[in-house]
Design a protein around this motif. Structure first.
Motif, PDB file in Angstrom:
ATOM      1  N   ARG A   2       0.837  -1.169   0.000  1.00 26.41           N
ATOM      2  CA  ARG A   2       0.000   0.000   0.000  1.00 26.41           C
ATOM      3  C   ARG A   2       0.877   1.225   0.000  1.00 26.41           C
ATOM      4  O   ARG A   2       1.964   1.240   0.558  1.00 26.41           O
ATOM      5  CB  ARG A   2      -0.921   0.006   1.221  1.00 26.41           C
ATOM      6  CG  ARG A   2      -1.884  -1.151   1.250  1.00 26.41           C
ATOM      7  CD  ARG A   2      -2.833  -1.008   2.420  1.00 26.41           C
ATOM      8  NE  ARG A   2      -2.149  -1.207   3.696  1.00 26.41           N
ATOM      9  CZ  ARG A   2      -2.055  -2.395   4.272  1.00 26.41           C
ATOM     10  NH1 ARG A   2      -2.565  -3.454   3.705  1.00 26.41           N
ATOM     11  NH2 ARG A   2      -1.448  -2.514   5.446  1.00 26.41           N
ATOM     12  N   ARG A  62      -2.982   2.301   8.613  1.00 23.35           N
ATOM     13  CA  ARG A  62      -1.829   2.314   7.716  1.00 23.35           C
ATOM     14  C   ARG A  62      -0.809   3.346   8.188  1.00 23.35           C
ATOM     15  O   ARG A  62      -1.175   4.419   8.674  1.00 23.35           O
ATOM     16  CB  ARG A  62      -2.262   2.645   6.291  1.00 23.35           C
ATOM     17  CG  ARG A  62      -3.223   1.624   5.697  1.00 23.35           C
ATOM     18  CD  ARG A  62      -3.647   2.026   4.308  1.00 23.35           C
ATOM     19  NE  ARG A  62      -4.615   1.099   3.751  1.00 23.35           N
ATOM     20  CZ  ARG A  62      -5.204   1.234   2.575  1.00 23.35           C
ATOM     21  NH1 ARG A  62      -4.903   2.302   1.822  1.00 23.35           N
ATOM     22  NH2 ARG A  62      -6.062   0.351   2.144  1.00 23.35           N
ATOM     23  N   THR A  75       3.805  -0.241   2.812  1.00 23.79           N
ATOM     24  CA  THR A  75       4.000  -1.410   3.665  1.00 23.79           C
ATOM     25  C   THR A  75       4.352  -2.586   2.775  1.00 23.79           C
ATOM     26  O   THR A  75       3.564  -2.968   1.899  1.00 23.79           O
ATOM     27  CB  THR A  75       2.734  -1.728   4.483  1.00 23.79           C
ATOM     28  OG1 THR A  75       2.423  -0.618   5.322  1.00 23.79           O
ATOM     29  CG2 THR A  75       2.959  -2.952   5.357  1.00 23.79           C
ATOM     30  N   SER A  77       5.397  -6.584   2.207  1.00 21.79           N
ATOM     31  CA  SER A  77       5.090  -7.868   2.837  1.00 21.79           C
ATOM     32  C   SER A  77       5.873  -8.989   2.187  1.00 21.79           C
ATOM     33  O   SER A  77       6.112  -8.980   0.972  1.00 21.79           O
ATOM     34  CB  SER A  77       3.593  -8.162   2.730  1.00 21.79           C
ATOM     35  OG  SER A  77       3.277  -9.414   3.292  1.00 21.79           O
ATOM     36  N   GLY A  80       3.413 -13.368   3.493  1.00 25.16           N
ATOM     37  CA  GLY A  80       2.161 -13.111   4.202  1.00 25.16           C
ATOM     38  C   GLY A  80       2.276 -12.260   5.444  1.00 25.16           C
ATOM     39  O   GLY A  80       1.311 -12.145   6.221  1.00 25.16           O
ATOM     40  N   ARG A  82       2.306  -9.069   7.994  1.00 22.07           N
ATOM     41  CA  ARG A  82       1.454  -7.886   8.077  1.00 22.07           C
ATOM     42  C   ARG A  82       1.985  -6.911   9.114  1.00 22.07           C
ATOM     43  O   ARG A  82       2.554  -7.307  10.129  1.00 22.07           O
ATOM     44  CB  ARG A  82       0.025  -8.281   8.463  1.00 22.07           C
ATOM     45  CG  ARG A  82      -0.689  -9.157   7.455  1.00 22.07           C
ATOM     46  CD  ARG A  82      -2.078  -9.477   7.976  1.00 22.07           C
ATOM     47  NE  ARG A  82      -2.872  -8.267   8.171  1.00 22.07           N
ATOM     48  CZ  ARG A  82      -3.841  -8.131   9.081  1.00 22.07           C
ATOM     49  NH1 ARG A  82      -4.114  -9.128   9.912  1.00 22.07           N
ATOM     50  NH2 ARG A  82      -4.511  -7.001   9.184  1.00 22.07           N
ATOM     51  N   THR A  84       0.329  -4.110  11.559  1.00 25.33           N
ATOM     52  CA  THR A  84      -0.941  -3.644  12.083  1.00 25.33           C
ATOM     53  C   THR A  84      -0.679  -2.563  13.123  1.00 25.33           C
ATOM     54  O   THR A  84       0.454  -2.349  13.549  1.00 25.33           O
ATOM     55  CB  THR A  84      -1.741  -4.794  12.723  1.00 25.33           C
ATOM     56  OG1 THR A  84      -0.979  -5.345  13.809  1.00 25.33           O
ATOM     57  CG2 THR A  84      -2.030  -5.889  11.698  1.00 25.33           C
ATOM     58  N   PRO A  99       5.760  -8.331  12.613  1.00 24.21           N
ATOM     59  CA  PRO A  99       5.594  -9.781  12.788  1.00 24.21           C
ATOM     60  C   PRO A  99       6.426 -10.386  13.914  1.00 24.21           C
ATOM     61  O   PRO A  99       7.523  -9.926  14.226  1.00 24.21           O
ATOM     62  CB  PRO A  99       6.017 -10.346  11.431  1.00 24.21           C
ATOM     63  CG  PRO A  99       5.723  -9.254  10.466  1.00 24.21           C
ATOM     64  CD  PRO A  99       6.059  -7.999  11.207  1.00 24.21           C
ATOM     65  N   ALA A 111       7.207  -8.134   7.515  1.00 22.24           N
ATOM     66  CA  ALA A 111       6.645  -6.875   7.027  1.00 22.24           C
ATOM     67  C   ALA A 111       7.581  -5.737   7.365  1.00 22.24           C
ATOM     68  O   ALA A 111       8.190  -5.716   8.437  1.00 22.24           O
ATOM     69  CB  ALA A 111       5.272  -6.621   7.640  1.00 22.24           C
TER      70      ALA A 111
END
Length: 278
Positions: A2, A62, A75, A77, A80, A82, A84, A99, A111
């Motif tokens: 993103r 974000r 961001t 990755s 998988g 993430r 947050t 992570p 991430a």
């Protein structure tokens, strides 16, 4: 992946800066009292208000730019992983949750937040100016090394073999700072290790003739405890290819993607990562 784009009054953040003279130096880690046995006074445990990069988070969870430079924020990755937003730091800033650690041979979702300059002038490039960088952080109890992870990187730009490079990291829970320029590389580590599950502020500071690391514990009772180390030397001119992003939580390769075999993923929470010119 993103992306977000923001603009700020970058010129005001860059006024009145000093030049760092070039001189040879050496890469060393000082004793607990600091180079030459000189203790360092505590420094302010907050990101400077006029930071060129200062990351927060928006309502959508974000990462976003709150500093003065025009940048893109992405961001990244891998497998998988993430990023947050999980609560806030003791200073009230959104905490970016990165992570958790995965030992070999388990899969390792990773991430990283990447910040890239926009425009004809790279405002994230220190050159010969003094600068500071760092973040609030809380490292997990479960962290360590694996075949693809050899540290907890907080804030960095470039890689160790690049002509220009700087980073703030935890090495086996010991905070440290590194800068490489046209003349030399300086490395300094704090005199103590941090405790997992506890919030700290890490500040790296390059001034003419010195690199220092300041670490402040951030307890709820507003009586912070600090420790620091420093080393003398000159790194010269710290320059980057404009395509090289500033990263939070790990490192990327020449292709701008997380390094799958040496990510150095930070395992824990990071708040208000920044770069500033005091």
């Amino acid at each position: 992946m993103r992306a977000a784009r923001s603009r700020g009054p970058a010129a005001a953040a860059l006024a009145g800066l000093l030049a760092v003279p070039a001189c040879a130096s050496s890469t060393v880690v000082p004793d607990p009292a600091g180079a030459g046995g000189t203790p360092l006074a505590p420094t302010r445990a907050r990101a400077p208000a006029d930071s060129v990069v200062l990351l927060g988070a928006n309502a959508a969870g974000r990462a976003e730019q709150r500093g003065s430079a025009e940048v893109t924020v992405r961001t990244l990755s891998l497998d998988g992983g993430r990023m947050t937003v999980r609560g806030t730091s003791p200073g009230g800033d959104p905490a970016l949750r990165l992570p958790a650690f995965s030992p070999d041979p388990a899969p390792y979702p990773r991430a990283i937040v990447a910040v890239s300059p926009v425009g004809s002038r790279d405002l994230l490039e220190p050159g010969t100016r003094p600068f500071v960088w760092g973040a609030d952080f809380r490292v997990d109890r479960a962290t360590g090394t694996s075949a693809v992870d050899n540290g907890d990187n907080l804030v960095q730009r470039g890689l160790s073999n690049d002509p220009g490079f700087f980073k703030a990291e935890l090495d086996q829970r010991r905070p440290g700072c590194t800068v490489t320029g046209s003349e030399d590389t300086l490395v300094v580590h704090a005199s103590e290790r941090v405790l997992p599950g506890t919030w700290y502020h890490l500040r790296c500071e390059l001034t003419p003739g010195e690199l220092a690391v300041y670490v402040t514990q951030l307890p709820a009772d507003d009586t912070p405890r600090s420790f620091a180390s420093h080393i003398s030397g000159f790194v010269g001119d710290v320059r980057f290819d404009p395509a090289t992003p500033l990263t939070v939580g790990g490192k990327v390769g020449l292709d701008g993607k997380p390094l799958p075999n040496a990510t150095d993923q930070f395992n824990g929470r990071v708040a208000a990562p920044y770069v500033a010119y005091p």
